[in-house]
Design a protein around this motif. Structure first.
Motif, short mmCIF file in Angstrom:
data_model
loop_
_atom_site.label_atom_id
_atom_site.label_comp_id
_atom_site.label_asym_id
_atom_site.label_seq_id
_atom_site.Cartn_x
_atom_site.Cartn_y
_atom_site.Cartn_z
N LYS A 165 0.85 -1.20 0.00
CA LYS A 165 0.00 0.00 0.00
C LYS A 165 0.87 1.24 0.00
N THR A 166 0.28 2.35 -0.39
CA THR A 166 0.91 3.66 -0.33
C THR A 166 -0.05 4.58 0.43
N LYS A 167 0.45 5.28 1.40
CA LYS A 167 -0.39 6.13 2.24
C LYS A 167 -1.21 7.10 1.40
N GLY A 168 -2.50 7.10 1.65
CA GLY A 168 -3.40 8.01 0.97
C GLY A 168 -3.78 7.57 -0.43
N MET A 169 -3.32 6.40 -0.87
CA MET A 169 -3.60 5.91 -2.22
C MET A 169 -4.37 4.59 -2.14
N ALA A 170 -4.94 4.19 -3.28
CA ALA A 170 -5.73 2.96 -3.32
C ALA A 170 -4.83 1.72 -3.13
N LYS A 171 -5.37 0.73 -2.46
CA LYS A 171 -4.67 -0.54 -2.30
C LYS A 171 -5.03 -1.47 -3.46
N PRO A 172 -4.19 -2.46 -3.74
CA PRO A 172 -4.61 -3.48 -4.72
C PRO A 172 -5.72 -4.33 -4.11
#
Length: 542
Positions: free
Chosen positions: A45-52
């Motif tokens: 994951k990336t903070k503030g971004m969509a997860k797979p």
């Protein structure tokens, strides 16, 4: 097209000592896939971004051997043991709206050496490819959300529908390929073209024993035998006037067990050589518009290019620069319309395994989205009734196939094993009589039988409309054909013939089709200028 899948492919070559064995290495491969998949779905994951929310791994591994021979002598030989390719498919966002089917996916391809077919090596490769795939998915997802908001686009279907997940796991048994036999076969076949009138005559045989392993984050899992053996013949010559003639002929088999006898293959090469020698001395084709009979490979070419290619990519890809998706199949928006003569039916059957004792290239039990495929009645009484569909099509029918298309990797809707089934047929020998009758009705002195399209060349025979005498010709341009030609079929033979289309970059498929007569085709003489022939004749061995 509705889901622009983000794929990464890497080719990893292993040392010769680590020859691939399905039963020995299958557990290792799946263990590495399962462990990295679990970590991906939990921690990536990336903070503030969509997860797979969805990921799939596809690993292809095996051995290969290839040999080329030129006019009786081997000129190249290659062998690869335990080579492995890895494809990663990842979706960011959610099922309603995700990173797929927007613009052209940027694909990252890397090559590296794995020290061994080990758990650690495979998992490390999966980790690197998954990381790249996620970064690309985030970029696509961000751009797609901005596009949908700006254009106020409302999508009819979710980008990834829910489906019942299936598995098909087994251990393929590979019959061994005999390298010495393939070398001898290539040399003997290429020797058939060592004649004065041919400049070049080569045979290239390539055998691959491969198993494909698939795993998705939803639990779908399969193993598939992806072995192939192909033999390609190529010839070049010049007419006495200096017109260049080139031709090729491809033979495809599942493995060495399917090969005809050595004598039969040598005869095939001899016939091809003699046809080329006759073409050198044949008259150049004249401009023609009228009925034609397509036989053998030429009939398969018609159906592959005008039908199979146009029932793929059935969902539009959104784009900032173009409102039209030029890669979308022409038939995607023609359901319910007449696309063939009223007495033609077309069926696509992924789970059909053989035809007349020969393996079908498109056979599979689980598609590349983890769904068991359905048999489709694509054309009924000439009308288009169904299309291959994926989970991005609203409702899938299990026809998602992962491959490299237009230099981009993704899973798209495409056929598997196509059967073209005319309800009314003529014995093959009567098709020529029917062609001659059609010619006379149009006050034509002659028509054409076309037996092969290859590259930019045509093997066409001029047929006297009264006597039936056939004259081989050369020098036609490839005709420009549209899907209208499918509706111009006026007769079909009873000679259903299998053509397998094997590919290392795209999903393989099979086509079973008859010879057909088209009411009209335009043939144009080539505008290629004659070349000056060599001052001396081709040297001959003492």
């Amino acid at each position: 097209m509705k889901k622009l899948l983000l794929f990464l492919t890497a080719l990893f070559l292993l040392g010769e000592a680590n020859a691939f064995d399905v039963s020995k290495n299958g557990e290792v491969i799946f263990k590495a896939m399962q462990d990295e998949m679990a970590r991906t779905m939990k921690d990536l994951k990336t903070k503030g971004m969509a997860k797979p929310y969805y990921a799939a791994y596809k690993v292809s591994a095996g051995d290969s051997f290839a040999v080329g021979a030129f006019m009786g002598e081997k000129y190249v030989e290659n062998e690869s043991k335990g080579d492995i390719s890895i494809s990663v498919m990842l979706r960011a966002g959610d099922k309603k709206t995700d990173s797929s089917f927007f613009e052209n996916t940027v694909i990252s391809t890397a090559e590296s050496q794995l020290p061994s077919m080990s758990y650690e090596s495979i998992r490390r490769a999966l980790w690197l490819q998954t990381d790249n795939a996620y970064k690309q998915a985030l970029d696509q997802y961000t751009k797609k959300l901005a596009y949908l908001k700006k254009k106020q686009v409302k999508q009819e279907n979710p980008d990834f529908s829910t489906a019942e997940i299936s598995s098909d796991v087994y251990s393929p048994e590979f019959p061994p390929f005999d390298k010495d036999y393939l070398i001898s076969l290539a040399e003997e076949m290429s020797k058939q073209g060592d004649v004065k009138s041919l400049k070049k005559f080569s045979v290239f045989a390539a055998a691959g024993q491969r198993a494909v392993f698939f795993l998705s984050s939803e639990g779908a899992k399969y193993v598939k035998d992806d072995s192939t053996l192909t033999i390609t013949l190529r010839a070049e010559a010049d007419t006495p006037e200096g017109f260049p003639i080139e031709a090729s002929k491809s033979l495809s088999y599942k493995n060495q067990d399917e090969l005809p006898s050595k004598e039969e293959l040598i005869k095939t090469a001899k016939d091809f050589s003699e046809e080329m020698q006759a073409a050198v001395l044949s008259p150049k084709g004249e401009a023609f518009i009228g009925p034609v009979l397509l036989e053998d490979q030429a009939a398969a070419y018609l159906f592959a290019n005008l039908f199979a290619n146009n029932i793929t990519n059935t969902k539009k890809t959104l784009s900032l620069n173009n409102d039209k998706d030029y890669n979308m199949g022409e038939f995607a928006l023609k359901k319910g319309l007449k696309v063939m003569p009223f007495d033609f039916n077309v069926v696509d059957d992924p789970e059909a395994e053989t035809f007349k004792g020969k393996k079908l290239a498109g056979f599979y039990k689980v598609d590349d989205e983890g769904v068991r495929p359905s048999k489709l009645q694509i054309v009924k009484d000439g009308k288009l009734t169904e299309l291959p569909a994926t989970r991005s099509s609203g409702k899938t029918n299990g026809h998602a196939r992962l491959g490299l298309f237009e230099n981009k990797l993704y899973a798209k809707a495409m056929p598997s094993n196509l059967f073209f089934l005319p309800q009314k047929t003529l014995p093959k020998e009567e098709l020529k009589t029917r062609l001659m009758q059609d010619c006379l009705k149009e006050n034509l002195d002659y028509c054409y039988i076309i037996r092969r399209f290859d590259g930019g060349n045509i093997t066409a025979y001029k047929v006297d409309a009264k006597t039936g005498e056939e004259t081989l010709t050369h020098g036609f341009e490839m005709p420009v054909l549209s899907t209208r030609a499918l509706r111009d079929i006026t007769a079909a033979g009873d000679d259903l013939t299998l053509t397998n289309y094997y590919s290392s970059r795209q999903p393989s498929y099979a086509l079973v089709a008859p010879s057909v007569i088209l009411s009209e085709m335009e043939l144009k003489p080539s505008q290629v200028e004659n070349k000056k022939p060599p001052k001396l004749e081709k040297p001959q061995a003492d």
